[in-house]
Design a protein around this motif. Structure first.
Motif, PDB file in Angstrom:
ATOM      1  N   ASP A 139       0.825  -1.215   0.000  1.00  0.00           N
ATOM      2  CA  ASP A 139       0.000   0.000   0.000  1.00  0.00           C
ATOM      3  C   ASP A 139       0.854   1.258   0.000  1.00  0.00           C
ATOM      4  O   ASP A 139       0.367   2.331  -0.384  1.00  0.00           O
ATOM      5  N   LEU A 140       2.092   1.122   0.442  1.00  0.00           N
ATOM      6  CA  LEU A 140       2.954   2.297   0.620  1.00  0.00           C
ATOM      7  C   LEU A 140       4.399   1.891   0.354  1.00  0.00           C
ATOM      8  O   LEU A 140       4.773   0.738   0.580  1.00  0.00           O
ATOM      9  N   ALA A 141       5.196   2.843  -0.113  1.00  0.00           N
ATOM     10  CA  ALA A 141       6.626   2.601  -0.344  1.00  0.00           C
ATOM     11  C   ALA A 141       7.451   3.615   0.435  1.00  0.00           C
ATOM     12  O   ALA A 141       7.172   4.820   0.382  1.00  0.00           O
ATOM     13  N   VAL A 142       8.433   3.104   1.149  1.00  0.00           N
ATOM     14  CA  VAL A 142       9.435   3.964   1.779  1.00  0.00           C
ATOM     15  C   VAL A 142      10.680   3.904   0.897  1.00  0.00           C
ATOM     16  O   VAL A 142      11.365   2.880   0.842  1.00  0.00           O
ATOM     17  N   ILE A 143      10.939   4.993   0.180  1.00  0.00           N
ATOM     18  CA  ILE A 143      12.100   5.054  -0.707  1.00  0.00           C
ATOM     19  C   ILE A 143      13.232   5.735   0.054  1.00  0.00           C
ATOM     20  O   ILE A 143      13.131   6.903   0.421  1.00  0.00           O
ATOM     21  N   LEU A 144      14.301   4.962   0.292  1.00  0.00           N
ATOM     22  CA  LEU A 144      15.428   5.506   1.047  1.00  0.00           C
ATOM     23  C   LEU A 144      16.460   6.122   0.126  1.00  0.00           C
ATOM     24  O   LEU A 144      16.705   5.615  -0.982  1.00  0.00           O
ATOM     25  N   VAL A 145      17.081   7.193   0.604  1.00  0.00           N
ATOM     26  CA  VAL A 145      18.166   7.855  -0.101  1.00  0.00           C
ATOM     27  C   VAL A 145      19.291   8.094   0.896  1.00  0.00           C
ATOM     28  O   VAL A 145      19.054   8.608   1.998  1.00  0.00           O
ATOM     29  N   ASP A 146      20.491   7.685   0.523  1.00  0.00           N
ATOM     30  CA  ASP A 146      21.667   7.958   1.346  1.00  0.00           C
ATOM     31  C   ASP A 146      21.972   9.448   1.258  1.00  0.00           C
ATOM     32  O   ASP A 146      22.196   9.982   0.164  1.00  0.00           O
ATOM     33  N   ALA A 147      21.958  10.148   2.398  1.00  0.00           N
ATOM     34  CA  ALA A 147      22.154  11.601   2.402  1.00  0.00           C
ATOM     35  C   ALA A 147      23.486  11.998   1.793  1.00  0.00           C
ATOM     36  O   ALA A 147      23.644  13.111   1.268  1.00  0.00           O
ATOM     37  N   ARG A 148      24.476  11.092   1.827  1.00  0.00           N
ATOM     38  CA  ARG A 148      25.798  11.415   1.261  1.00  0.00           C
ATOM     39  C   ARG A 148      25.800  11.327  -0.259  1.00  0.00           C
ATOM     40  O   ARG A 148      26.614  11.974  -0.920  1.00  0.00           O
ATOM     41  N   MET A 177      21.483  10.798   7.981  1.00  0.00           N
ATOM     42  CA  MET A 177      21.669  12.229   8.233  1.00  0.00           C
ATOM     43  C   MET A 177      22.777  12.464   9.252  1.00  0.00           C
ATOM     44  O   MET A 177      23.408  13.534   9.247  1.00  0.00           O
ATOM     45  N   ASP A 178      23.042  11.485  10.116  1.00  0.00           N
ATOM     46  CA  ASP A 178      24.119  11.623  11.091  1.00  0.00           C
ATOM     47  C   ASP A 178      25.478  11.723  10.414  1.00  0.00           C
ATOM     48  O   ASP A 178      26.425  12.306  10.971  1.00  0.00           O
ATOM     49  N   LEU A 179      25.605  11.166   9.186  1.00  0.00           N
ATOM     50  CA  LEU A 179      26.890  11.180   8.486  1.00  0.00           C
ATOM     51  C   LEU A 179      27.122  12.458   7.695  1.00  0.00           C
ATOM     52  O   LEU A 179      28.186  12.645   7.119  1.00  0.00           O
ATOM     53  N   VAL A 180      26.119  13.338   7.657  1.00  0.00           N
ATOM     54  CA  VAL A 180      26.292  14.644   6.995  1.00  0.00           C
ATOM     55  C   VAL A 180      26.052  15.766   7.995  1.00  0.00           C
ATOM     56  O   VAL A 180      25.740  16.908   7.623  1.00  0.00           O
ATOM     57  N   GLY A 181      26.211  15.447   9.273  1.00  0.00           N
ATOM     58  CA  GLY A 181      26.098  16.461  10.307  1.00  0.00           C
ATOM     59  C   GLY A 181      24.693  17.000  10.489  1.00  0.00           C
ATOM     60  O   GLY A 181      24.519  18.133  10.967  1.00  0.00           O
ATOM     61  N   TYR A 182      23.677  16.209  10.121  1.00  0.00           N
ATOM     62  CA  TYR A 182      22.270  16.625  10.236  1.00  0.00           C
ATOM     63  C   TYR A 182      22.012  17.954   9.530  1.00  0.00           C
ATOM     64  O   TYR A 182      21.235  18.795   9.988  1.00  0.00           O
ATOM     65  N   SER A 185      20.340  21.750   4.737  1.00  0.00           N
ATOM     66  CA  SER A 185      20.462  22.063   3.310  1.00  0.00           C
ATOM     67  C   SER A 185      20.648  20.802   2.473  1.00  0.00           C
ATOM     68  O   SER A 185      20.171  20.723   1.336  1.00  0.00           O
ATOM     69  N   VAL A 186      21.335  19.783   3.036  1.00  0.00           N
ATOM     70  CA  VAL A 186      21.490  18.506   2.320  1.00  0.00           C
ATOM     71  C   VAL A 186      20.133  17.857   2.123  1.00  0.00           C
ATOM     72  O   VAL A 186      19.791  17.387   1.033  1.00  0.00           O
ATOM     73  N   ARG A 189      18.028  19.787  -0.470  1.00  0.00           N
ATOM     74  CA  ARG A 189      18.504  19.592  -1.841  1.00  0.00           C
ATOM     75  C   ARG A 189      18.044  18.242  -2.397  1.00  0.00           C
ATOM     76  O   ARG A 189      17.598  18.137  -3.545  1.00  0.00           O
ATOM     77  N   ILE A 190      18.130  17.202  -1.573  1.00  0.00           N
ATOM     78  CA  ILE A 190      17.708  15.873  -2.024  1.00  0.00           C
ATOM     79  C   ILE A 190      16.202  15.853  -2.279  1.00  0.00           C
ATOM     80  O   ILE A 190      15.734  15.278  -3.272  1.00  0.00           O
ATOM     81  N   VAL A 191      15.434  16.475  -1.405  1.00  0.00           N
ATOM     82  CA  VAL A 191      13.977  16.532  -1.589  1.00  0.00           C
ATOM     83  C   VAL A 191      13.629  17.256  -2.880  1.00  0.00           C
ATOM     84  O   VAL A 191      12.754  16.832  -3.635  1.00  0.00           O
ATOM     85  N   ALA A 192      14.346  18.353  -3.176  1.00  0.00           N
ATOM     86  CA  ALA A 192      14.083  19.099  -4.405  1.00  0.00           C
ATOM     87  C   ALA A 192      14.427  18.275  -5.641  1.00  0.00           C
ATOM     88  O   ALA A 192      13.681  18.281  -6.635  1.00  0.00           O
ATOM     89  N   ASP A 193      15.558  17.548  -5.589  1.00  0.00           N
ATOM     90  CA  ASP A 193      15.942  16.689  -6.716  1.00  0.00           C
ATOM     91  C   ASP A 193      14.897  15.608  -6.950  1.00  0.00           C
ATOM     92  O   ASP A 193      14.505  15.332  -8.092  1.00  0.00           O
ATOM     93  N   TYR A 194      14.439  14.999  -5.856  1.00  0.00           N
ATOM     94  CA  TYR A 194      13.448  13.925  -6.000  1.00  0.00           C
ATOM     95  C   TYR A 194      12.118  14.483  -6.488  1.00  0.00           C
ATOM     96  O   TYR A 194      11.455  13.854  -7.326  1.00  0.00           O
ATOM     97  N   ARG A 195      11.723  15.658  -5.978  1.00  0.00           N
ATOM     98  CA  ARG A 195      10.440  16.245  -6.390  1.00  0.00           C
ATOM     99  C   ARG A 195      10.420  16.513  -7.889  1.00  0.00           C
ATOM    100  O   ARG A 195       9.417  16.288  -8.561  1.00  0.00           O
TER     101      ARG A 195
END
Length: 639
Positions: A139-148, A177-182, A185-186, A189-195
């Protein structure tokens, strides 16, 4: 003496209270809604770790499991991590060794408000078929993206596949997100690219959540490291998101018949899973494709009769009238039945190492229907990065394309975006029984609705009776130079002397006329045999004994022709000649040209020949002369 169950008996009162609490909990748990979802994305984006974290935070890990997990984490080594949550899900040895997911892993967990079944799907492109399997019921998809790394090719592929498979609820989980210092802006940027990409494929809404599956940030508790995020926690969203059940119940009633339930002469019902809508006793129904109508007299389950049934329930329906209804039929609302057609356009995801062969007959399974289907040359394949439509002659492993196809008889369907159960299908190779593709129907082709079989007064039995013979198709197959044409010609001569009505279809002769537009590629060879099979069927309908002499190298196509002809009238004659012997004869000089590279796709040299496994007649030309072979074949045909 105290009364049982009163406060005068505190020990019993405590036990009774515990029992009531357990009973209340089980009752509440039984009636929780169920959400099926998948985790997907590129390799090493943290899908298995996220599921392990969800199991851990929802208290679905027993103490002994936790101890084993800690031991496994120390043994495998997790770069200083105390617990590697991915090990809860990655069960295969190969997965643990490589640190990747290969198979689809299903896990169950629950919270106070909802139950969940989650499928952890592979990130590698080569396991796209596994991802499709996991997504097919979600019913739903969780699409993961590595913040790095941001949005990658496989992220886009999985996003497109989830949209294609009909999943309309999507969570974009920006992980690690812990690996990019939370860094906010990261995330933005990823949300905008995916949108931007999502809009190009028709995804107009999704829920972005910044998380750390390893640390637990924004999974079940709000992260103090990301005060800038004010959206829902991941588990909050999963607990409250709307499920499709209500929408499915609002649609017209549909139930594909899976089984005709006839335990005795006093009971006859039709069992299946309700795919859409609701039904009540007394409601009028229509059986598709026959169009026969009746009303519901009973709705039967193992727990007793029901007054009504809805989408998602498995029931047995009893009808007021004794009408014809069988497995593969669809019981539907009388005033809003689905369509039936035999030609369609669909999106196809190819899942097999061997490419699609246009024109070859595959088995198509749609709901409870199984029919033979032939796929045409794709209209185009889709580049999942750019959504560009590219020209193609076939579909390779993991490619997604749009193609038209036809079925041997009408099938009941609805467009996939309206009904998954009646719009989604799989293709199965007839020889290997391997599932080679998954597909989503768009619509029936208009010509399928406007072309109908014309009933004829003079039928095939009348033609056969006039000729005083039983029609048959003698299908000669074998290597070039085996002697097919020579023996077939002698067989026809012998039958003519017996006053039989015959016609000989020879491979070379047919390619001078009917099939002069075809070459010798695998696809052209298949189309060559398909056309000959149709002509042979028409000639047999005319009452003739049809003799064909074709290499016909592929078993699937010979089987396809066999299925066109009434049972007992197709006789496969294998002219069995070893390749060395056929090449030594080389009457037409074709083997010499093929060995010299002057003749491409020649059977036995650079194109395979699949010998019959159980022919009706086998002729060994190394031991039998053409004349003896002809007499043997005629004696088998006319004892």
């Amino acid at each position: 003496m105290s009364e049982i169950g009163t406060t005068a008996d505190p020990a019993f009162a405590t036990d009774a209270l515990i029992a009531r609490n357990i009973e209340a909990y089980l009752d509440r748990h039984q009636h929780k809604s169920l959400l099926r979802f998948i985790t997907c994305g590129s390799v090493d984006d943290g899908k298995s770790t996220l599921i392990g974290r969800l199991l851990y935070d929802s208290k679905m890990i027993f103490d002994d499991q936790l101890a084993a997990l800690e031991a496994d984490s120390r043994r495998i080594g997790t770069q200083g991590r105390e617990i590697d949550f991915a090990l809860l899900v990655d069960g295969l040895t190969a997965e643990r060794e490589q640190g990747i997911t290969i198979d689809v892993a299903y896990r169950f967990f629950a919270t106070e408000t909802r139950k969940f079944i989650v499928a952890d799907t592979p990130g590698h492109e080569q396991y796209t078929r596994n991802m499709i399997t996991g997504a097919s019921t979600a019913d739903l998809a969780v699409i993961l993206v590595d913040a790095r790394k941001g949005v990658l090719t496989q992220t886009r592929r999985h996003a497109f596949l989830t949209q294609l498979i009909g999943i309309r609820r999507i969570v974009l989980a920006v992980n690690k997100m812990d690996l990019v210092g939370y860094d906010q802006s990261v995330f933005e940027r990823i949300v905008a690219d995916y949108r931007e990409f999502a809009a190009s494929i028709g995804i107009d809404a999704f829920t972005p959540v910044p998380i750390s599956a390893f640390k637990g940030d924004n999974i079940a508790s709000r992260s103090s490291n990301m005060p800038w995020y004010g959206g829902p926690l991941l588990i909050e969203h999963l607990e409250t998101v709307e499920i499709d059940g209500d929408a499915d119940r609002a649609k017209p009633f549909r139930m594909p018949v899976q089984w005709v339930n006839r335990p005795n002469l006093d009971f006859r019902g039709f069992s299946g899973l309700v795919a859409a809508g609701e039904i009540r006793t007394g409601d009028p129904i229509r059986v598709v494709p026959s169009g026969r109508t009746s009303t519901i007299s009973r709705i039967v389950t193992l727990d007793g009769d029901l007054d009504r049934a809805a989408a998602g329930q498995s029931v047995t329906l009893c009808l007021a009238d004794a009408i014809d209804c069988a497995r593969g039929d669809v019981i539907a609302a009388a005033d809003a039945p689905p369509e039936a057609a035999d030609q369609f356009e669909a999106t196809i995801v190819w899942l097999d190492d061997e490419p699609l062969v246009p024109g070859r007959a595959y088995l198509l399974k749609l709901a409870t229907q199984t029919v033979s289907a032939r796929i045409q040359t794709p209209k185009y394949v889709i580049n999942v990065n750019t959504m560009e439509h590219l020209a193609a002659k076939t579909l390779e492993l993991n490619e997604i394309g749009v193609a038209a196809f036809s079925t041997e008889r009408p099938v009941v369907f609805e467009p996939y975006d309206q009904n998954r159960a009646l719009g989604g299908f799989i293709l199965i190779d007839k020889i290997t029984n391997a599932t080679v593709a998954a597909g989503m129907l768009h619509f029936a082709l208009r010509r399928a609705q406007n072309i109908h079989l014309q009933p004829l007064t003079v039928d095939r039995e009348t033609h056969a009776r006039l000729k005083n013979q039983k029609p048959a198709v003698l299908w000669f197959t074998g290597l070039s130079g085996a002697g097919k044409s020579t023996i077939a010609n002698l067989v026809e001569q012998e039958l003519v002397r017996m006053n039989r009505h015959t016609f000989l279809l020879d491979g070379d002769n047919v390619r001078h006329g009917l099939n002069k537009d075809l070459g010798f590629t695998e696809a052209d060879r298949i189309e060559n045999i398909r056309r000959i099979g149709e002509v042979a069927r028409l000639m047999a309908d005319a009452g003739l004994i049809v003799i064909t002499a074709f290499i016909s190298p592929f078993r699937a196509e010979r089987q396809m022709v066999r299925e066109l002809i009434p049972a007992g009238e197709f006789i496969e004659v294998f002219i069995d000649t070893p390749l060395a012997e056929a090449e030594a004869r080389d009457v037409k000089g074709l083997y010499r040209k093929a060995r010299a590279g002057e003749l491409k796709n020649f059977t036995g040299i650079d194109s395979p020949y699949e010998a019959p496994e159980a022919p009706e007649i086998r002729i060994d030309t190394c031991r039998t002369s053409p004349e003896e072979a002809a007499r043997l074949i005629v004696s088998k045909l006319i004892p």
